[in-house]
Enzyme design. Structure first.
Site: not given
Ligand code: GUN
Length: 285
Positions: A53, A97, A120
């Site tokens: 990210k 996350q 998200d």
């Molecule tokens: N962990 C694995 N994929 C994701 C995601 O798309 N968003 C978040 N917040 N955590 C994750």
């Protein structure tokens, strides 16, 4: 005939180029789009996702701030951090996350993020908006899959779409999106009876079960489009999906590979959502 390989690397790169231009336009208006990511603990897989990210933000010009909180952080401390980011007008998107350590409730955390910063799309207000066909942030993985289909010229309208898996973050929003695109949608899951009978009806089969190579060619009809959301390491430490690619690919019209299919799209759509959050905050939408 050999199936079309749906190239998530290429399509995600296109999307990131679009985001880069949108970021420049925002910057010309004095807005610096910013994503804040909170990671609790140092789960190695999560650290890799957060690093990806950060890299995508650096590439597209989105400001990236991260907060690495210790594994033993309590829920109150995490909620307080979210609250201060909610109040910080220079932050447009907030992402916590997942997974979170035991003792922290994911649902409470999702509700704590302002819906207007919930890039998200996990807040009930955004999840609900999707089901009502209203504006809001859409969960990045299903939104990315829709882009893969659209940009590969795969029509959804009137098609039999079967989603294997009913998670809140992928299966359910995927079904809602396909329905919005006028697909005829069925959600299947671990309790579905005669599962193969259902999946074999699919023109478009989206597999998000989280089990390595569960789906072989007995789950599909000849000529289906197969989208594989899974990512795992096999016995030889090689990446594989929820779909047994070797068996399924020869019978598909199109398929996403693992890696290089759905995976790169999630981060690209996160970047899109961050730009959208910044545009909305700045009154450009
Ligand atoms: N962990 C694995 N994929 C994701 C995601 O798309 N968003 C978040 N917040 N955590 C994750």
């Amino acid at each position: 005939m050999a199936p079309v390989l749906i190239d998530g690397k290429k399509i995600s790169a296109q999307i990131k180029e679009e985001v880069k231009e949108e970021v420049l336009l925002l910057q010309q208006r004095g807005v610096a789009p910013c994503l804040a990511v909170i990671q609790v603990g140092d789960d190695p897989a999560s650290s890799i996702y957060v690093r990806n990210k950060r890299k995508a933000c650096e590439y597209t010009g989105i400001r990236f701030v991260d907060y690495l909180l210790p594994e033993d952080t309590d829920q109150r401390t995490l909620l307080a951090r979210i609250q201060s980011l909610n109040e910080d007008a220079s932050v447009h998107g907030i992402l916590v996350q997942l997974p979170l350590p035991e003792g922290i409730d994911e649902k409470t955390v999702a509700r704590a993020i302002l819906p207007s910063k919930d890039v998200d799309g996990f807040h009930p207000a955004n999840a609900g908006a999707l089901f009502l066909g209203e504006k809001g942030f859409i969960s990045c993985t299903p939104a990315g899959i829709l882009q893969l289909l659209n940009r590969s010229g795969i029509e959804i309208e009137g098609k039999e779409c079967v989603v294997l898996g009913r998670s809140n973050n992928v299966g359910k929003p995927m079904a809602a999106l396909l329905l919005q695109e006028n697909g005829t949608v069925t959600i299947t899951h671990s309790r579905t009876r005669n599962l193969r009978e259902v999946t074999r009806r699919a023109d478009i089969l989206v597999v998000a079960v989280g089990k390595p190579r569960l789906v072989d060619d007995t789950y599909m009809k000849e000529g289906a489009v197969v989208i594989d959301v899974g990512i795992h390491r096999n016995e030889d430490n090689k990446l594989c999906g929820d779909v047994d690619f070797e068996k399924v690919a020869p019978k598909c019209s199109a398929i996403t590979p693992v890696p290089g299919g759905v995976g790169p799209m999630t981060v690209a759509m996160l970047m899109k959502n961050c730009v959208k959050a910044a545009e909305e905050a700045a009154g450009c939408r």
